[in-house]
Write an enzyme that holds these catalytic residues in place. Structure first.
Site, PDB file in Angstrom:
ATOM      1  N   ARG A 177       0.840  -1.196   0.000  1.00 10.15           N
ATOM      2  CA  ARG A 177       0.000   0.000   0.000  1.00 10.15           C
ATOM      3  C   ARG A 177       0.875   1.247   0.000  1.00 10.15           C
ATOM      4  O   ARG A 177       1.536   1.550   0.996  1.00 10.15           O
ATOM      5  CB  ARG A 177      -0.929   0.021   1.214  1.00 10.15           C
ATOM      6  CG  ARG A 177      -1.791   1.281   1.270  1.00 10.15           C
ATOM      7  CD  ARG A 177      -2.979   1.174   2.216  1.00 10.15           C
ATOM      8  NE  ARG A 177      -2.609   1.148   3.612  1.00 10.15           N
ATOM      9  CZ  ARG A 177      -3.485   1.246   4.621  1.00 10.15           C
ATOM     10  NH1 ARG A 177      -4.784   1.353   4.348  1.00 10.15           N
ATOM     11  NH2 ARG A 177      -3.087   1.193   5.867  1.00 10.15           N
ATOM     12  N   ASP A 463      -3.536   3.019  14.407  1.00 11.94           N
ATOM     13  CA  ASP A 463      -2.735   3.604  13.332  1.00 11.94           C
ATOM     14  C   ASP A 463      -3.279   4.995  13.038  1.00 11.94           C
ATOM     15  O   ASP A 463      -4.071   5.538  13.810  1.00 11.94           O
ATOM     16  CB  ASP A 463      -2.704   2.711  12.086  1.00 11.94           C
ATOM     17  CG  ASP A 463      -4.063   2.584  11.397  1.00 11.94           C
ATOM     18  OD1 ASP A 463      -5.021   3.265  11.817  1.00 11.94           O
ATOM     19  OD2 ASP A 463      -4.157   1.808  10.435  1.00 11.94           O
TER      20      ASP A 463
END
EC number: 2.3.3.9
Length: 562
Positions: A177, A463
């Protein structure tokens, strides 16, 4: 190859850069194997070809935000109804990734990569985005680590445990990603301006790994990617053109590169068919990026005081707007012949409390059963310890079938309306919710500033996405002086109340982490930044973008201001 760091000596060693490219990150002989002249030329070509398109897409985001701030709401685009109503399908799913029932995610750290590839999951998504603090060191080490992983030579010597980690014979398939379109890479200047972060991430990884990946992992396809933070199909169209440009450079077949798009912004849920259509030769599905999606709901409706969220712990998949989003994603993907991936299980094993651990695992089990019964083809886990539970839920329902693309069509979801997708979430707001947001936001940001983008806090893996929820919810509650109706006290949130909460939570953080760690960490700096963003008159688009300059380190000048 074990990763080592060479000593930087000003004016002695520099990267071999092509014309118009200046690398301002610290020189390292290991990094120089990634930042070759040829690889940098490829990145520069991508930047020059697509920067105008990226700028236009970012301006369109701003224009959409102005409309929402003026009272408009997202919806389906009448001009693309022919795409939504058409009977087209995406290219067939490559056999190498037909079965994606459990995927693990994590940053591109060396030990993490080995453990994730060995975890028993079907896929590992190596993350340059929300799980990574994008310092120069983290980014470059990440590229070295991925190159070693793709060629199978990656090892890690944990000296504290005197243990060497290496890959098993059977490993998860690797997806990568890159960062979102909005993030710059300030350590690499192209024609005098910072490069686009995702083009650096994609370009360096693709250039060095496409050939070996197709041979060892993709069975002739690949590399495979996850694409974050999109708001409109025009952004998917740019990615499709980038993929075609890369395939042409490499001399490989069109459609070799495949990508899954995270539907993690509220505007994008109304663009799912259009996003798949733009990427139809390169798509392997969509994913419910549910934490960022909650963040995006607040950001989209930042000027709508009638759309206030309850405590973040209450905004789960049981909320009507979240369930509608998941169901419509499944129907859309299966209609187009690609994977519909479920959301993240953020829980981590609680080793010192068996009862609490079993309760947490039971929540994961129920969530995954809900996903597979709804028709999802796979799901995400943040910790290797969750993989057996996730695998049991999906395999118990799917059996030997690699996915549910053809077996679960969810035609009932065709009735989902704009109102379903926008329904205001229900629940109470509490002082403890404000405290938790503050505690999590400050600790996450302190970790991010010191190089960690994935942080275990209160038995969850946090996160950037979950930190964003904390930030924007605090901002929303302060701006509109919301009543904390779940406490029975009728207290309203003000800057003064928030100031007291910040002081008290900083004291709690110091007690929890210990005075020594608190003193050495960047908690006070993080507190100032987080507090400033929560009380700002205008909501910043992204937490990480606003504080990015604090981790940029230019050489030989040791700071940067974009």
């Amino acid at each position: 190859m074990e990763l080592e760091t060479s000593v930087y000596r000003p004016n002695v060693a520099v990267y071999d850069s092509p014309d118009g490219v200046e690398v301002r990150g610290r020189y390292d002989q290991i990094f120089a194997k990634i930042l070759t002249r040829e690889a940098l030329s490829f990145v520069a070509e991508l930047q020059r070809e697509f920067r105008g398109h990226v700028r236009y897409a970012m301006e369109c985001r701003k224009e959409a935000r102005r409309r929402y701030n003026s009272g408009a709401v997202p919806g389906f685009d009448p001009s693309t109804k022919f795409i939504r109503d058409g009977d087209w399908i995406c290219a067939s799913v490559p056999p190498a990734v037909a079965d994606r029932r459990v995927e693990i995610t994590g940053p591109v750290e060396r030990k993490m990569i080995i453990n994730a590839l060995n975890s028993g999951a079907k896929v590992f998504m190596a993350d340059f985005e929300d799980a990574l603090s994008p310092s120069w060191e983290n980014l470059m080490r990440g590229h070295v680590n991925l190159k070693d992983a793709v060629d199978g030579s990656i090892t890690f010597h944990d000296k504290s445990r005197n243990r060497v980690y290496k890959l098993n014979d059977q490993t998860a398939k690797l997806f990568v990603r890159p960062r979102g379109w909005h993030l710059p890479e300030a350590h690499i200047l192209i024609d005098g301006e910072p490069a686009t972060g995702c083009l650096v991430d994609f370009g360096l990884y693709f250039f060095h790994n496409y050939a070996k990946f197709r041979q060892t992992q993709g069975s002739g396809f690949g590399p495979f990617f996850y694409l974050p933070k999109m708001e409109h199909s025009r952004e998917a169209k740019i990615w499709n053109s980038v993929f075609e440009r890369a395939e042409k450079m490499a001399g490989i077949e069109r459609g070799s590169i495949r990508a899954t798009v995270l539907i993690e912004t509220l505007p994008a849920v109304f663009q799912m068919n259009e996003i798949l259509y733009e990427l139809r030769d390169h798509s392997v599905g969509l994913n419910c990026g549910r934490w960022d999606y909650i963040f995006s709901y607040v950001k989209t409706f930042q000027s709508h005081p009638d759309r206030l969220l309850p405590d973040r712990v209450l905004v789960g998949m049981g909320q009507h707007f979240m369930r509608s989003y998941s169901d419509l994603l499944i129907r859309t993907c299966h209609k187009r012949g690609v994977h519909a991936m479920g959301g993240m299980a953020a829980q981590i094993p609680i080793r010192d409390d068996p009862k609490a651990n079993e309760m947490a695992l039971d929540l994961v089990r129920k969530d995954k059963l809900r996903e597979v019964r709804a028709g999802h083809d796979g799901t995400w886990a943040a910790h290797p310890g969750l993989i057996p539970i996730c695998m049991e839920a999906f395999t118990g329902h799917m059996g030997k079938s690699p996915n549910q693309i053809k077996s679960v069509k969810r035609e009932d979801a065709a009735a989902i309306t704009e109102e379903d997708l926008l329904q205001i979430p229900r629940g109470v707001r509490t002082l403890e919710g404000l405290r938790l947001n503050t505690r999590v936001g400050i600790q996450y940001l302190a970790a991010w500033l010191t190089g960690s983008g994935s942080v275990p806090l209160y038995n969850l893996m946090e996160d950037a996405a979950t930190a964003e929820i904390s930030r924007v919810q605090n901002w929303q509650w302060i701006r509109y002086g919301v009543e904390l109706d779940g406490d029975g006290l009728g207290v309203r949130v003000t800057k003064e109340l928030f100031g007291r909460v910040v002081e008290e939570e900083m004291e709690r953080i110091e007690k929890e982490v210990g005075k020594d760690k608190f003193k050495k960490g960047m908690y006070k700096e993080a507190c100032k930044m987080f507090t400033k963003q929560c009380t700002a008159p205008e909501l910043d688009d992204f937490l990480t973008l606003a504080v990015y300059n604090h981790i940029v380190a230019h050489y030989p000048i040791n700071n940067s201001r974009l």
